[in-house]
Design a protein around this motif. Structure first.
Motif, PDB file in Angstrom:
ATOM      1  N   GLY A  36       0.817  -1.210   0.000  1.00  0.00           N
ATOM      2  CA  GLY A  36       0.000   0.000   0.000  1.00  0.00           C
ATOM      3  C   GLY A  36       0.849   1.256   0.000  1.00  0.00           C
ATOM      4  O   GLY A  36       0.569   2.206  -0.716  1.00  0.00           O
ATOM      5  N   LEU A  39       2.398   1.726  -3.457  1.00  0.00           N
ATOM      6  CA  LEU A  39       1.441   2.181  -4.461  1.00  0.00           C
ATOM      7  C   LEU A  39       0.866   3.554  -4.088  1.00  0.00           C
ATOM      8  O   LEU A  39       1.008   4.516  -4.843  1.00  0.00           O
ATOM      9  N   GLY A  40       0.216   3.631  -2.915  1.00  0.00           N
ATOM     10  CA  GLY A  40      -0.478   4.865  -2.539  1.00  0.00           C
ATOM     11  C   GLY A  40       0.476   5.970  -2.112  1.00  0.00           C
ATOM     12  O   GLY A  40       0.307   7.121  -2.481  1.00  0.00           O
ATOM     13  N   SER A  44       1.061   6.347  -6.740  1.00  0.00           N
ATOM     14  CA  SER A  44      -0.171   7.098  -6.963  1.00  0.00           C
ATOM     15  C   SER A  44      -0.055   8.531  -6.461  1.00  0.00           C
ATOM     16  O   SER A  44      -0.634   9.451  -7.035  1.00  0.00           O
ATOM     17  N   ALA A  47       1.425  10.314  -9.222  1.00  0.00           N
ATOM     18  CA  ALA A  47       0.460  10.449 -10.321  1.00  0.00           C
ATOM     19  C   ALA A  47      -0.565  11.536 -10.010  1.00  0.00           C
ATOM     20  O   ALA A  47      -1.017  12.263 -10.893  1.00  0.00           O
ATOM     21  N   LYS A  48      -0.928  11.647  -8.732  1.00  0.00           N
ATOM     22  CA  LYS A  48      -1.893  12.665  -8.306  1.00  0.00           C
ATOM     23  C   LYS A  48      -1.268  14.050  -8.250  1.00  0.00           C
ATOM     24  O   LYS A  48      -1.971  15.052  -8.163  1.00  0.00           O
ATOM     25  N   GLY A  49       0.054  14.102  -8.228  1.00  0.00           N
ATOM     26  CA  GLY A  49       0.738  15.384  -8.132  1.00  0.00           C
ATOM     27  C   GLY A  49       1.022  15.793  -6.693  1.00  0.00           C
ATOM     28  O   GLY A  49       1.403  16.927  -6.420  1.00  0.00           O
ATOM     29  N   ASP A  50       0.831  14.868  -5.750  1.00  0.00           N
ATOM     30  CA  ASP A  50       1.110  15.189  -4.348  1.00  0.00           C
ATOM     31  C   ASP A  50       2.604  15.117  -4.046  1.00  0.00           C
ATOM     32  O   ASP A  50       3.074  15.696  -3.072  1.00  0.00           O
ATOM     33  N   VAL A 130      -0.217   3.558 -14.148  1.00  0.00           N
ATOM     34  CA  VAL A 130      -0.182   3.048 -12.768  1.00  0.00           C
ATOM     35  C   VAL A 130      -1.526   2.458 -12.332  1.00  0.00           C
ATOM     36  O   VAL A 130      -1.578   1.566 -11.482  1.00  0.00           O
ATOM     37  N   GLY A 131      -2.614   2.913 -12.953  1.00  0.00           N
ATOM     38  CA  GLY A 131      -3.941   2.416 -12.576  1.00  0.00           C
ATOM     39  C   GLY A 131      -4.090   0.910 -12.709  1.00  0.00           C
ATOM     40  O   GLY A 131      -4.886   0.288 -12.008  1.00  0.00           O
ATOM     41  N   GLY A 134      -3.457  -1.025  -9.173  1.00  0.00           N
ATOM     42  CA  GLY A 134      -4.528  -0.944  -8.183  1.00  0.00           C
ATOM     43  C   GLY A 134      -5.768  -1.706  -8.633  1.00  0.00           C
ATOM     44  O   GLY A 134      -6.513  -2.255  -7.822  1.00  0.00           O
ATOM     45  N   CYS A 137      -5.307  -5.126  -7.491  1.00  0.00           N
ATOM     46  CA  CYS A 137      -5.484  -5.212  -6.029  1.00  0.00           C
ATOM     47  C   CYS A 137      -6.969  -5.302  -5.732  1.00  0.00           C
ATOM     48  O   CYS A 137      -7.426  -6.175  -4.991  1.00  0.00           O
TER      49      CYS A 137
END
Lengths: 148, 312
Positions: A36, A39-40, A44, A47-50, A130-131, A134, A137
């Protein structure tokens, strides 16, 4: 006296065996958490830009995901069926009752990880691909994971 | 003795009177509401919008034939277990015999907005018409046009298995009186168009609160704890609190990404009944997902019912 030692020894072995199985459950949970985070918390999040794209972190995340794919069959060893699990989630008995279906999901996950790893070179290719991980999962969790 | 008789007679007359009045009130109260075709304004169905309504409304999650991959084969048959019995999602494919092929547009609008069948019976609230009642009739008509474009499925869905007294459909009129207000969605002009779009998607179409809220003994949503999660209405597990009490550490971006991919900020993924929901929300536009996220992020933190300690 000898007999008492023998009994104690057998008991200790038995307890040792049970706790070894319980250790597998712990390892399973630790590996899922690490997956997790890879990935998160890494892929991810980028990918989200965080988080900014960082190739070293991407490589490390894929290494964790690959490790998960390799370890999954052993983490759900037959001997762990029905053992106590975490407070949030537990494995569905289907993991062991529908072994072929479960194995197919592990194979799909493994494939998604290796294919995505090969495709991701930069932020755009990460966002685009990347999707797929998940999705695998979730496909398995839908049927083989229960909420406690 | 004579006076005694007279009193008894009076009492019986009064009793009969109130009985008849009571029966009348019950009858009146439980009349299934309908939408007459004549009250529907002129409308040219927009099939593309119907598809958006179909995905946002999550129709396929219950009505698609189970155990096959085509989410547009609306043969029904999925069992929904509840404390009142087991409901089987009906066939809503355009088949004329076992689906909705013979329905008029007004029949369809009536089903969604009033929870009443073309035969004039109340539907069980397993069909989330307490949410769909907020849908605009234009969206309902577009949805009807879209479903009409799908392939008919000729398999009949099983009948519901609901025990006495819950099987008396007329009594559902009382349930509706208690838990269905019949109000359409009303936009809040003090909020942004995006927020309002999100509120509409979450409440009228997405019917998120149907699972993400605790219910009372009669199966009505506990209004004060709407969206605050609770026991899974289908039995096992716990449905998460999606007010800011539960997902306060999720950003709007996190919520939108979750609706797109099923991934939580922790890298966990939606499982169980939420997995099919994600298959619907993933088909929406980024704008619609962002609108849902903006609305959900605005929900005040509400404490849900206490989660029981886990046994064993």
């Amino acid at each position: 006296m000898k007999y008492a030692f023998l009994v104690a020894g057998v008991l200790a072995l038995g307890i040792g065996a049970v706790s070894a199985q319980q250790d597998i459950v712990k390892d399973r949970q630790a590996q899922m958490k690490a997956t997790g985070r890879a990935l998160g918390g890494t892929l991810s999040a980028m990918a989200k830009g965080d988080k900014p794209y960082d190739q070293a972190a991407v490589d490390a995340a894929f290494a964790t995901l690959t490790e998960t794919a390799t370890k999954l069959p052993a983490l759900f060893a037959d001997s762990t069926k029905g053992l106590k699990e975490g407070n949030e989630y537990s494995s569905s008995p289907k993991v062991w009752d529908d072994k072929a279906g479960f194995a197919a999901h592990i194979a799909d996950f493994s494939k998604a990880v290796s294919e995505t790893k090969a495709k991701v070179k930069d932020l755009d290719s990460l966002k685009a691909n990347v999707g797929a991980i998940g999705k695998q999962c979730g496909a398995c969790h839908e049927t083989y994971r229960l909420k406690s | 003795m004579r006076t005694d008789h007279r009193v008894l007679k009076r009492f019986l007359i009064l009793f009969a009177f109130f009985f008849v009045v009571g029966l009348g009130v019950y009858w009146w109260l439980t009349i299934p509401a309908t939408v007459a075709a004549s009250t529907l304004p002129a409308h040219t169905p927009d099939v593309a919008n119907g598809k958006i309504v179909f995905n946002a409304g999550g129709c396929a999650s219950c009505h698609a034939t189970p155990k096959q991959d085509d989410k547009h084969a609306l043969g029904g048959g999925l069992p929904l277990t509840s404390p009142f019995g087991t409901f089987y999602a009906p066939n809503i494919s355009p088949d004329p015999n076992v689906g909705i092929g013979r329905w008029s547009e007004a029949d369809f609008v009536t089903a969604l907005l009033k929870g009443t069948s073309p035969q004039g019976e109340h539907y069980f609230p397993a069909f989330p018409y307490t949410s769909y009642q907020r849908m605009t009739s234009a969206d309902a008509r577009d949805l009807f046009a879209y479903i009409k474009t799908l392939a008919p499925v000729t398999t009949k869905a099983p009948d519901h298995s609901v025990g006495f007294p819950f099987d008396l459909r007329r009594n559902l009129g009382v349930w509706k009186f208690l838990f269905m207000d019949g109000q359409p969605f009303v936009a809040d002009s003090s909020k942004s168009p995006q927020w309002n779009r999100g509120a509409y998607l979450v409440n009228a179409l997405g019917h998120c609160a149907e699972c993400h809220s605790p219910r009372n003994a009669l199966g009505g949503i506990e209004e004060k704890q709407r969206f605050a999660g609770g026991p899974n209405p289908e039995g096992q597990g716990w449905v998460p609190n999606i007010t800011q009490k539960g997902i306060g550490d999720w950003s709007e971006k996190d919520i939108a990404y979750f609706l797109k991919t099923g991934e939580t900020p922790e890298g966990d993924t939606a499982g169980g009944s939420m997995a099919p929901v994600i298959r619907n929300t993933t088909q929406l536009s980024d704008e619609d997902r962002a609108a849902m996220a903006a609305y959900l992020k605005s929900l005040p933190a509400v404490e849900g019912p206490p989660k029981p300690a886990r046994k064993g």
